[in-house]
Design a protein around this motif. Sequence first.
Motif, short mmCIF file in Angstrom:
data_model
loop_
_atom_site.label_atom_id
_atom_site.label_comp_id
_atom_site.label_asym_id
_atom_site.label_seq_id
_atom_site.Cartn_x
_atom_site.Cartn_y
_atom_site.Cartn_z
N ASP A 186 2.78 -29.18 28.73
CA ASP A 186 3.01 -27.87 29.30
C ASP A 186 3.75 -26.83 28.67
O ASP A 186 2.91 -25.47 28.08
N LEU A 187 5.15 -26.77 28.41
CA LEU A 187 5.53 -25.93 27.52
C LEU A 187 5.44 -25.87 26.19
O LEU A 187 5.81 -24.33 26.26
N LEU A 188 4.94 -26.91 25.84
CA LEU A 188 5.05 -26.67 24.09
C LEU A 188 3.59 -26.06 23.93
O LEU A 188 3.71 -24.68 22.93
N LEU A 189 2.89 -26.10 25.09
CA LEU A 189 1.72 -24.64 24.53
C LEU A 189 1.46 -23.73 25.00
O LEU A 189 1.61 -23.10 24.21
N GLU A 190 1.76 -23.40 25.87
CA GLU A 190 2.89 -22.07 25.43
C GLU A 190 3.48 -21.45 25.15
O GLU A 190 3.58 -20.58 24.70
N LYS A 191 4.48 -22.48 24.30
CA LYS A 191 5.75 -21.62 23.26
C LYS A 191 4.95 -21.42 22.13
O LYS A 191 5.03 -20.83 20.88
N LEU A 192 3.90 -22.49 21.25
CA LEU A 192 3.25 -22.68 20.65
C LEU A 192 1.99 -21.22 21.09
O LEU A 192 2.40 -19.97 19.55
N ASN A 193 1.49 -21.23 21.44
CA ASN A 193 0.57 -20.26 22.09
C ASN A 193 1.96 -18.27 21.73
O ASN A 193 1.27 -17.82 21.37
N ASN A 194 3.40 -18.14 22.90
CA ASN A 194 3.55 -17.47 22.14
C ASN A 194 4.07 -17.30 20.46
O ASN A 194 4.36 -15.91 20.01
N ILE A 195 4.46 -18.23 20.05
CA ILE A 195 4.92 -17.67 18.39
C ILE A 195 3.63 -17.64 17.75
O ILE A 195 3.49 -16.56 16.75
N ARG A 196 2.25 -17.81 17.77
CA ARG A 196 1.01 -17.80 17.18
C ARG A 196 0.75 -16.38 17.39
O ARG A 196 -0.08 -15.36 17.10
N ASP A 197 1.30 -15.70 18.98
CA ASP A 197 0.90 -14.16 18.87
C ASP A 197 1.23 -13.28 18.29
O ASP A 197 1.03 -12.58 18.02
N LYS A 198 2.92 -13.80 18.46
CA LYS A 198 3.59 -12.39 17.59
C LYS A 198 3.30 -13.07 16.00
O LYS A 198 3.55 -11.65 15.35
N ASP A 199 2.93 -13.70 15.46
CA ASP A 199 2.13 -13.41 14.84
C ASP A 199 1.41 -12.84 13.83
O ASP A 199 1.29 -11.93 13.35
N LYS A 211 -5.12 -27.78 19.36
CA LYS A 211 -5.50 -26.42 19.69
C LYS A 211 -4.62 -25.58 18.53
O LYS A 211 -4.92 -25.16 18.25
N PHE A 212 -4.25 -27.07 18.41
CA PHE A 212 -3.35 -26.18 16.80
C PHE A 212 -3.08 -26.87 15.38
O PHE A 212 -2.66 -26.90 15.06
N PRO A 213 -4.28 -26.04 14.04
CA PRO A 213 -4.38 -26.66 13.65
C PRO A 213 -3.35 -26.36 12.00
O PRO A 213 -3.14 -28.07 11.52
N LEU A 214 -2.27 -25.75 12.43
CA LEU A 214 -1.20 -25.75 11.71
C LEU A 214 -0.29 -26.63 11.95
O LEU A 214 0.72 -27.15 11.38
N LEU A 215 -0.64 -27.15 13.37
CA LEU A 215 0.56 -28.82 13.76
C LEU A 215 0.42 -29.63 13.35
O LEU A 215 -0.95 -29.81 14.44
N ALA A 216 0.89 -30.17 13.05
CA ALA A 216 0.15 -32.16 12.47
C ALA A 216 0.78 -33.22 13.73
O ALA A 216 1.89 -32.65 13.78
N PRO A 217 0.25 -34.02 13.90
CA PRO A 217 0.74 -35.07 14.86
C PRO A 217 2.36 -35.90 14.36
O PRO A 217 3.06 -35.74 15.21
N LYS A 218 2.48 -35.47 12.94
CA LYS A 218 3.34 -36.31 12.11
C LYS A 218 4.30 -35.60 12.04
O LYS A 218 5.18 -36.08 11.53
#
Length: 123
Positions: free
Chosen positions: A87-100, A28-35
Amino acid sequence: MKIHYKNLEKSELANSAVSDRLLPVCEKFPLLAPKDLSVTLEMQNSPRQSGPDVFRVTLYIPRGRYSGVKIVKADANLYRALALISDLLLEKLNNIRDKDRVKSRAKARKVSRRSVPDLDLTS
């Protein structure tokens, strides 16, 4: 994705559970690589007091666009703690993306205000 074990035996089932939970978030977040993900699975129990074991899952992103994100959750069930982490990671990354997104919109408004000349409408 790096998976570390602390006071817990390595398990292929735990590895697949971590991948199943966190890879969809990475998609869902292309800037986040699994590595870029570092996951620590830990079992905590007290040698002095008897009681249930507590499993703790720590997720840390040391590099990349979302560097510095650290989430820690604990539960009596390892897989439930892992679900809480995802669940918390998804929420936190959404918040970061919204701030940006808010910052970029504000910057675009400032630029557009400067580029529009002042019109004298009094005459």
